[in-house]
Write a protein that holds these residues in place. Structure first.
Motif, PDB file in Angstrom:
ATOM      1  N   VAL A 224       0.858  -1.191   0.000  1.00  0.00           N
ATOM      2  CA  VAL A 224       0.000   0.000   0.000  1.00  0.00           C
ATOM      3  C   VAL A 224       0.891   1.236   0.000  1.00  0.00           C
ATOM      4  O   VAL A 224       1.721   1.418   0.889  1.00  0.00           O
TER       5      VAL A 224
ATOM      6  N   GLU B 298      -2.078   6.251  -1.838  1.00  0.00           N
ATOM      7  CA  GLU B 298      -3.392   5.607  -1.738  1.00  0.00           C
ATOM      8  C   GLU B 298      -4.091   6.002  -0.443  1.00  0.00           C
ATOM      9  O   GLU B 298      -5.302   6.270  -0.435  1.00  0.00           O
TER      10      GLU B 298
ATOM     11  N   ASP C  65     -14.877   0.693  -3.180  1.00  0.00           N
ATOM     12  CA  ASP C  65     -13.579   0.122  -3.524  1.00  0.00           C
ATOM     13  C   ASP C  65     -12.398   1.003  -3.120  1.00  0.00           C
ATOM     14  O   ASP C  65     -11.247   0.574  -3.194  1.00  0.00           O
ATOM     15  N   SER C  66     -12.679   2.228  -2.690  1.00  0.00           N
ATOM     16  CA  SER C  66     -11.582   3.086  -2.212  1.00  0.00           C
ATOM     17  C   SER C  66     -10.951   2.524  -0.944  1.00  0.00           C
ATOM     18  O   SER C  66      -9.805   2.836  -0.618  1.00  0.00           O
TER      19      SER C  66
ATOM     20  N   ARG D 160      -9.428  -0.557   0.598  1.00  0.00           N
ATOM     21  CA  ARG D 160      -8.896  -1.834   0.127  1.00  0.00           C
ATOM     22  C   ARG D 160      -8.959  -2.899   1.209  1.00  0.00           C
ATOM     23  O   ARG D 160      -8.569  -2.662   2.360  1.00  0.00           O
ATOM     24  N   ASN D 161      -9.460  -4.060   0.834  1.00  0.00           N
ATOM     25  CA  ASN D 161      -9.463  -5.221   1.723  1.00  0.00           C
ATOM     26  C   ASN D 161      -8.098  -5.883   1.621  1.00  0.00           C
ATOM     27  O   ASN D 161      -7.638  -6.219   0.524  1.00  0.00           O
ATOM     28  N   LEU D 162      -7.441  -6.091   2.730  1.00  0.00           N
ATOM     29  CA  LEU D 162      -6.072  -6.608   2.738  1.00  0.00           C
ATOM     30  C   LEU D 162      -5.992  -8.108   2.991  1.00  0.00           C
ATOM     31  O   LEU D 162      -4.910  -8.659   3.207  1.00  0.00           O
TER      32      LEU D 162
ATOM     33  N   THR E 299      -8.365  -3.812   6.605  1.00  0.00           N
ATOM     34  CA  THR E 299      -8.576  -2.890   5.492  1.00  0.00           C
ATOM     35  C   THR E 299      -7.710  -1.648   5.697  1.00  0.00           C
ATOM     36  O   THR E 299      -7.077  -1.476   6.748  1.00  0.00           O
ATOM     37  N   THR E 300      -7.726  -0.768   4.721  1.00  0.00           N
ATOM     38  CA  THR E 300      -6.959   0.477   4.821  1.00  0.00           C
ATOM     39  C   THR E 300      -7.707   1.565   5.577  1.00  0.00           C
ATOM     40  O   THR E 300      -7.114   2.602   5.888  1.00  0.00           O
TER      41      THR E 300
END
Length: 427
Positions: free
Chosen positions: A143, A147, A177-178, A180-182, A193-194
């Protein structure tokens, strides 16, 4: 400020206030180490914490400024901190949160505390490094900083459009979708997530703040709203020095190790901050050396422990206990072997139950039993009228204003039942 070494290895500063000075106004006379017994130092810390009635009637922000920020982990400690010292009602505390006189913010070590308004900006500054740390985990998973920066801007836009607080789920749904699933790797590293990292950075910058979902501090359901807190004018070194000065005032004196635990500072930063504050080394009867603010050295020289009982029921995370995190120092010698559920109390860094105090000494333990609307307690030497009266007062306050007394967010009547039973059996 010029200093001179003494035979007791205590630095004597010049140009202090007359009431805090020794002969010829040269500085505070260092107390005889043999006078600074554990009993006297317990009473001294009790006084510095305002638990002797000196903060009665003070407003919430003043309590946190003078006695220390209140640790908040979704429990009721902030409310009892205010009630014990100032007699503050829960309704008044909640009103102060709503009007931004006090707020729960991430600060020292990245931990959340309830602070007064004057401390918001520099308190956030102290916690900034902890807010940045999660991004380092994200960076190892690919990441990029850009982002997260973009996500921060989208969060601010979403909150502006909403016009009211949004909780993390609502934000995640809006941002799509902004965020992000990690995946499984992220879950293992505590970053599913972020979104939490972006929220943490925005909060550390004072651009957003958390709002309790139902206006109460004793839970961990929050929404986020725009804030725009002006940054402090302090640089990081000055902010660290200010925190250490406050900390030594809140405790009435602490060791370097204790200071480092609370602040999270490196040894080099701790030494630099101690030098900047003008703190002094004060040997004690136990052989331990405390760092103290110069004015407190002078006050301690003439301090006398209260002669009459002063009883308080406090949370296990109260500043009196948590700031030094050495609960063994709070027990009288005859009580240091006390144990409950197989654990020797004086050997634990963190108490398993809430403490009952008399002038800085732990004289018993308690838990609230909401099923019976009562305080379960164990008094090491039995009850006096003053102890029974205070237990009844706190019991009524919890029943009428809080409904329950949770230690932390996941605490529940069922989870503490074994402890309640153990206190009943011991008592």
């Amino acid at each position: 400020m010029t200093t001179h070494p003494t035979s007791a290895n205590v630095l004597i500063p010049q140009a202090l206030s007359p009431e805090a000075t020794g002969p010829a106004g040269l500085g505070p006379e260092a107390p005889d180490p043999q006078v600074l017994t554990p009993e006297l130092l317990r009473a001294w810390a009790w006084h510095r914490q305002g638990l002797d009635g000196t903060l009665q009637g003070a407003d919430a922000a003043d309590v946190f400024t003078r006695a220390g920020w209140a640790r908040s982990v979704g429990g009721a400690n902030p409310y009892l901190t205010l009630f014990a010292r100032a007699g503050t009602s829960r309704a008044q505390a909640d009103a102060d949160v709503l009007s931004l006189k006090i707020q729960e913010l991430p600060t020292a070590r990245g931990c959340t505390y309830v602070l007064g308004r004057d401390d918001f900006a520099w308190g956030l500054q102290i916690g900034r490094d902890a807010a940045v740390a999660p991004f380092r985990v994200l960076a190892r998973m690919g990441v990029e900083r850009g982002e997260i920066t973009l996500l921060e801007e989208e969060i601010l836009h979403a909150l502006a459009e909403a016009g009211s607080p949004l909780d993390p789920k609502q934000l995640k749904d809006l941002l799509g979708d902004s965020v992000r699933n990690l995946g499984e790797e992220g879950k293992k590293k505590g970053a599913a997530t972020t979104l939490p990292t972006a929220l943490g950075l925005l909060q550390a910058d004072g651009r957003i703040r958390r709002v309790p979902a139902n206006g109460r501090l004793d839970q961990q359901r929050y929404g986020y709203t725009l804030w725009g807190l002006p940054p402090t004018a302090l640089d990081d070194e000055a902010a660290r020095s200010l925190l250490l000065e406050r900390y030594l005032g809140w405790t009435g004196g602490a060791t370097v190790k204790q200071s480092q635990w609370f602040t999270g500072f490196t040894l080099a930063n701790t030494k630099a901050a101690l030098a900047a504050t003008g703190a002094l080394e004060v040997p004690t009867a136990s052989g331990e050396v405390l760092w103290m603010m110069p004015d407190d050295v002078g006050r301690l020289t003439s301090f006398k422990a209260p002669a009459e009982e002063q009883i308080q029921l406090l949370a296990g995370t109260d500043s009196l206990v948590l700031l030094r995190r050495s609960s063994g120092d709070l027990f009288a010698d005859q009580d240091k072997g006390k144990n409950v559920l197989g654990s020797t109390l004086a050997l634990l860094a963190d108490l398993p139950d809430h403490p009952i105090f008399d002038r800085g000494r732990i004289i018993g333990l308690w838990q609230y039993d909401p099923g019976k609307s009562r305080i379960a307690h164990w008094l090491f030497a039995g009850a006096t009228p003053a102890v029974s009266r205070r237990i009844a007062e706190v019991e009524a306050w919890i029943r009428d204003e809080l409904g329950d007394f949770r230690s932390f967010s996941l605490d529940s009547p069922a989870s503490r039942q074994d402890r309640i039973d153990a206190l009943d059996a011991a008592g």
